[in-house]
Design an enzyme around this catalytic site. Structure first.
Site, mmCIF file in Angstrom:
data_model
loop_
_atom_site.group_PDB
_atom_site.id
_atom_site.type_symbol
_atom_site.label_atom_id
_atom_site.label_comp_id
_atom_site.label_asym_id
_atom_site.label_seq_id
_atom_site.Cartn_x
_atom_site.Cartn_y
_atom_site.Cartn_z
ATOM 1 N N ASP A 75 19.169 2.264 -6.120
ATOM 2 C CA ASP A 75 20.205 3.001 -6.863
ATOM 3 C C ASP A 75 19.616 3.733 -8.070
ATOM 4 O O ASP A 75 18.739 3.218 -8.760
ATOM 5 C CB ASP A 75 21.295 2.030 -7.335
ATOM 6 C CG ASP A 75 22.088 1.478 -6.151
ATOM 7 O OD1 ASP A 75 22.066 2.116 -5.090
ATOM 8 O OD2 ASP A 75 22.708 0.408 -6.299
ATOM 9 N N GLY A 110 8.162 2.151 -8.459
ATOM 10 C CA GLY A 110 7.297 3.207 -7.943
ATOM 11 C C GLY A 110 7.719 4.578 -8.451
ATOM 12 O O GLY A 110 8.298 4.701 -9.535
ATOM 13 N N GLY A 111 7.474 5.609 -7.642
ATOM 14 C CA GLY A 111 7.721 6.992 -8.074
ATOM 15 C C GLY A 111 9.160 7.250 -8.477
ATOM 16 O O GLY A 111 9.426 7.887 -9.503
ATOM 17 N N GLY A 112 10.120 6.758 -7.675
ATOM 18 C CA GLY A 112 11.537 6.993 -7.982
ATOM 19 C C GLY A 112 11.921 6.345 -9.304
ATOM 20 O O GLY A 112 12.654 6.930 -10.116
ATOM 21 N N THR A 113 11.386 5.157 -9.535
ATOM 22 C CA THR A 113 11.701 4.429 -10.772
ATOM 23 C C THR A 113 11.171 5.177 -11.994
ATOM 24 O O THR A 113 11.815 5.208 -13.049
ATOM 25 C CB THR A 113 11.088 3.015 -10.705
ATOM 26 O OG1 THR A 113 11.581 2.387 -9.529
ATOM 27 C CG2 THR A 113 11.433 2.186 -11.928
ATOM 28 N N ASP A 135 2.534 1.788 -1.501
ATOM 29 C CA ASP A 135 2.035 3.115 -1.099
ATOM 30 C C ASP A 135 0.882 3.607 -1.979
ATOM 31 O O ASP A 135 0.166 4.538 -1.605
ATOM 32 C CB ASP A 135 3.165 4.153 -1.162
ATOM 33 C CG ASP A 135 4.245 3.897 -0.124
ATOM 34 O OD1 ASP A 135 4.088 2.964 0.674
ATOM 35 O OD2 ASP A 135 5.242 4.635 -0.125
ATOM 36 N N GLY A 178 3.938 4.390 4.288
ATOM 37 C CA GLY A 178 3.354 5.462 3.467
ATOM 38 C C GLY A 178 4.031 6.744 3.901
ATOM 39 O O GLY A 178 3.660 7.363 4.895
ATOM 40 N N HIS A 179 5.090 7.079 3.166
ATOM 41 C CA HIS A 179 5.938 8.176 3.606
ATOM 42 C C HIS A 179 5.292 9.526 3.355
ATOM 43 O O HIS A 179 5.125 10.332 4.255
ATOM 44 C CB HIS A 179 7.274 8.047 2.874
ATOM 45 C CG HIS A 179 8.358 8.766 3.578
ATOM 46 N ND1 HIS A 179 9.495 9.162 2.976
ATOM 47 C CD2 HIS A 179 8.447 9.168 4.865
ATOM 48 C CE1 HIS A 179 10.244 9.800 3.850
ATOM 49 N NE2 HIS A 179 9.637 9.798 4.998
ATOM 50 N N ARG A 291 0.629 2.036 23.807
ATOM 51 C CA ARG A 291 1.676 1.201 23.204
ATOM 52 C C ARG A 291 1.744 1.486 21.708
ATOM 53 O O ARG A 291 0.750 1.871 21.091
ATOM 54 C CB ARG A 291 1.344 -0.290 23.373
ATOM 55 C CG ARG A 291 1.381 -0.779 24.806
ATOM 56 C CD ARG A 291 2.823 -0.904 25.317
ATOM 57 N NE ARG A 291 2.887 -1.517 26.629
ATOM 58 C CZ ARG A 291 2.807 -0.850 27.787
ATOM 59 N NH1 ARG A 291 2.629 0.459 27.785
ATOM 60 N NH2 ARG A 291 2.892 -1.505 28.936
HETATM 61 O O1 F6P Z 1 8.323 1.091 -1.126
HETATM 62 C C1 F6P Z 1 7.629 2.042 -0.419
HETATM 63 C C2 F6P Z 1 8.043 1.997 1.027
HETATM 64 O O2 F6P Z 1 7.679 0.761 1.598
HETATM 65 C C3 F6P Z 1 7.490 3.143 1.843
HETATM 66 O O3 F6P Z 1 6.204 2.906 2.322
HETATM 67 C C4 F6P Z 1 8.522 3.260 2.949
HETATM 68 O O4 F6P Z 1 8.563 4.591 3.418
HETATM 69 C C5 F6P Z 1 9.796 2.907 2.256
HETATM 70 O O5 F6P Z 1 9.443 2.112 1.147
HETATM 71 C C6 F6P Z 1 10.786 2.146 3.105
HETATM 72 O O6 F6P Z 1 11.933 1.951 2.360
HETATM 73 P P1 F6P Z 1 13.155 1.003 2.728
HETATM 74 O O7 F6P Z 1 12.698 -0.408 2.556
HETATM 75 O O8 F6P Z 1 14.189 1.381 1.763
HETATM 76 O O9 F6P Z 1 13.489 1.295 4.149
#
Ligand code: F6P
Length: 374
Positions: A75, A110-113, A135, A178-179, A291
């Site tokens: 949030d 992280g970045g958002g925070t 990440d 790692g998005h 797979r």
């Molecule tokens: O916190 C980072 C992360 O683990 C990313 O690597 C990943 O894309 C994302 O969070 C997943 O987020 P959530 O747990 O909200 O699905």
């Protein structure tokens, strides 16, 4: 007079959060006459004033625990889900801060925070942050806690799929978190001896990945391990994304920007299944049974590694000293062996991506690892 510190954990959890909470609180209570209020579930708890007073008992035995004793959420202060709607709750958060006579709010995230913390700094609060995320993509810090533990988990998984891939002469695609940044896929891929590593920073061509697999077959190696960051993209997808980003930057109205943002969000949402598509494509292109293994949230769990425990404790304890000295407005960053304050303005909104000339990439290429780009 005692200093009142609010503390919260926000964004995706990671190993080492409890060690950091313990580090800052033990150092602050024991040395600097500080009192800590822990807000539950990130900025949500701050908005609704849900808090606990942190005492020695709460800190006992948590050094080795994964997750966060405070809970977390994604949030945001300015976009909080309230009664089925997204509302700007910045004023409610300022009220909570004042009602509890806080001197500083410490946000672990992280970045958002970092962005949310800067938002609150601009709203007039004294805020400081510590960088965490598996990440390792927070700007201005060499490393984030949580990363080392996830690196161990992902590497162990790559190690384990080797024997089954060999036994069945299969291709195994391993999806690693790692998005936008490929640190975890790169380093675990290199450490685990993946044959191809796909990163968000290096758009790939499925045919080039298939060629690496076929070449291994010609050399008598009938299995391959492909380490893929969840945010990796094909060259075509990356052109689409870059075009949208450029259009968003050039857009001359808020409405247009918002519309393009929605397109980008939809792209990333639909991109979630791309490793499934890649696995099928590779099977088609190479004729080799393939797979997919998605490591998922297992990478965020478990007990923190010794490196993460030590790093989080160091960041926490030095942060207590920084707060005692009257510091605020910064993220405490790791630079070499030092912990240094960096203004939130320099951190928020920036991401630490893998540079294309990074020594790990150079080393991987030199030992014959493919990146699907040639
Ligand atoms: O916190 C980072 C992360 O683990 C990313 O690597 C990943 O894309 C994302 O969070 C997943 O987020 P959530 O747990 O909200 O699905």
């Amino acid at each position: 007079m005692a200093k009142h510190i609010g503390i919260l954990t926000s964004g995706g959890d990671c190993p080492g959060l409890n060690a950091a909470i313990r580090g800052v609180c033990k150092a602050g209570i024991g040395n600097f006459d500080m009192q800590f209020l822990g807000f539950k579930n990130g900025f949500n708890g701050l908005c609704h004033d849900r808090h606990v007073k942190i005492d020695g008992d709460m800190l006992s035995g948590i050094l080795t625990d994964g997750g966060t004793i405070l809970g977390t959420s994604r949030d945001k202060p300015h976009r909080m889900p309230i009664g089925g709607k997204m509302r700007d709750m910045t004023d409610a958060i300022v009220d909570t801060y004042e009602r509890n006579h806080l001197d500083v709010l410490l946000c672990l995230g992280g970045g958002g925070t970092q962005k949310n913390a800067l938002h609150l700094k601009k709203a007039g609060l004294n805020v400081a942050t510590l960088p965490k995320t598996i990440d390792n993509d927070v700007a201005e810090t060499d490393i984030t806690f949580g990363y080392d533990t996830a690196l161990n988990t992902a590497t162990e998984a790559i190690d384990k799929v080797h024997s089954t891939a060999t036994s069945h002469s299969r291709v195994i695609v391993v999806e690693i978190m790692g998005h936008r940044a490929g640190w975890l896929a790169l380093e675990s891929g290199l450490a685990g001896g993946a044959d191809v590593i796909l990163l968000p920073e290096i758009p790939y061509d499925p045919e080039s990945v298939a060629e690496s697999i076929r070449n291994r077959g010609k050399a008598g190696k009938h299995f391959s391990i492909i380490a893929v960051a969840e945010g990796a993209m094909t060259k075509e997808q990356s052109v689409t994304i870059n075009q949208l980003v450029a259009e968003k930057e050039a857009a001359d109205s808020k409405k247009k920007k918002e519309a393009i943002s929605q397109e980008l969000t939809a792209f990333h949402r639909d991109h979630v299944n791309h490793t499934q598509d890649l696995t099928r494509t590779l099977e088609k292109l190479t004729g080799c049974e393939s797979r997919l293994t998605i490591l998922g949230h297992i990478q965020r769990g478990g007990t923190p590694s010794p490196t993460d425990r030590a790093l989080a404790t160091k960041l926490g304890a030095i942060c207590a000293q920084y707060l005692a000295d009257g510091g605020n407005g910064d993220m405490l960053a790791v630079k070499g062996s030092e912990i240094v304050p960096v203004p939130l303005e320099k951190v928020a909104g920036n991401k630490k991506l893998v540079p294309l000339d990074h020594p790990l990439i150079k080393a991987a290429r030199l030992v014959g690892t493919g990146f699907g780009d040639c």
